[in-house]
Write a protein that holds these residues in place. Structure first.
Motif, PDB file in Angstrom:
ATOM      1  N   LEU A   1       1.039  -1.242  -0.044  1.00  0.00           N
ATOM      2  CA  LEU A   1       0.076   0.429   0.244  1.00  0.00           C
ATOM      3  C   LEU A   1       0.789   1.489  -0.090  1.00  0.00           C
ATOM      4  O   LEU A   1       0.396   2.098  -0.889  1.00  0.00           O
TER       5      LEU A   1
ATOM      6  N   GLU B   1      -4.236   8.600   0.567  1.00  0.00           N
ATOM      7  CA  GLU B   1      -4.124   8.436   0.825  1.00  0.00           C
ATOM      8  C   GLU B   1      -4.294   6.139   1.698  1.00  0.00           C
ATOM      9  O   GLU B   1      -4.370   5.539   2.658  1.00  0.00           O
ATOM     10  N   ASP B   2      -3.927   5.860   1.042  1.00  0.00           N
ATOM     11  CA  ASP B   2      -3.672   4.234   1.263  1.00  0.00           C
ATOM     12  C   ASP B   2      -2.486   4.206   2.339  1.00  0.00           C
ATOM     13  O   ASP B   2      -2.218   3.503   3.328  1.00  0.00           O
TER      14      ASP B   2
ATOM     15  N   PRO C   1      -7.656   2.100   3.327  1.00  0.00           N
ATOM     16  CA  PRO C   1      -7.140   2.085   2.715  1.00  0.00           C
ATOM     17  C   PRO C   1      -8.254   1.988   1.021  1.00  0.00           C
ATOM     18  O   PRO C   1      -8.589   1.410   1.142  1.00  0.00           O
TER      19      PRO C   1
END
Length: 216
Positions: A61, A68-69, A137
């Motif tokens: 990620l 945002e992840d 996420p």
């Protein structure tokens, strides 16, 4: 002979203890003597290696996800690190013999006879799962469900192989939840902000280096 009688008495006390605490006899909690084959191999793999699925997911990620992840991955990772710190402090303060040490199970993992509460593996696994539940996420909003399944599998395997009691796993889950809640507080977010910025700077350099290497 006296030692054998003592060990047998300890085992009986632990069986009574497990029935009192869990309503479950030892035979249904722990691996039977002489266990071999695929079941043992699967349990050992889950107990030793499955805990790294969570960190590997966070790394993916962080490297390949959206902004945002990456923020979600950093927050979950920070919760995991804080949870392990809490677990270490509790382990130093609380002596809780492992099942194989108190005579209620066989040491199928070859684990050292140190204190078992709380489980470090359960702490890390549940911290990451709860972390991605609290801050999901966008690219993988249900990743926390997969990590919860991993955490439960890890906990089962470590109990089954005699490394932990059920309460060690429950304690790890509780510590994981507490760490996520702590990181989500105002003070936690204030400490997390510079870590997030540092992560962005490091990632930018890594990505730039990879692109330059490909261009060359």
């Amino acid at each position: 002979m006296r030692h054998l009688k003592s060990t047998g008495a300890t085992g009986r006390r632990e069986m009574d203890r497990n029935r009192l605490l869990h309503g479950i006899p030892n035979a249904l909690l722990y691996a039977p003597p002489g266990l071999a084959g695929p079941t043992l191999m699967l349990a050992i793999a889950l107990a030793r290696w499955a805990v790294w699925i969570g960190p590997a997911l966070l790394l993916c990620l962080w490297l390949a996800g959206t902004r945002e992840d990456r923020a979600a991955a950093v927050a979950a990772g920070a919760a995991g690190a804080f949870g392990l710190a809490i677990a270490a402090a509790l382990s130093a303060a609380v002596w809780a013999p492992r099942p194989f040490a108190d005579g209620s199970a066989i040491n199928m993992l070859g684990h050292a006879p140190d204190t078992g509460f709380p489980s470090d593996h359960a702490t890390l696994a549940f911290s990451l799962a709860f972390g991605l539940l609290r801050r999901r996420p966008p690219s993988l909003p249900k990743a926390w469900l997969a990590l919860c399944a991993v955490a439960l599998a890890v906990g089962w395997a470590r109990v089954f192989l005699g490394a932990h009691h059920l309460e060690d796993i429950a304690g790890g889950a509780a510590v994981g939840l507490a760490s996520v809640v702590t990181v989500a507080t105002r003070a936690g977010r204030a400490l997390l902000s510079p870590l997030d910025k540092l992560g962005e700077a490091v990632r930018s350099r890594v990505v730039t280096g990879v692109r330059v290497g490909r261009a060359g």
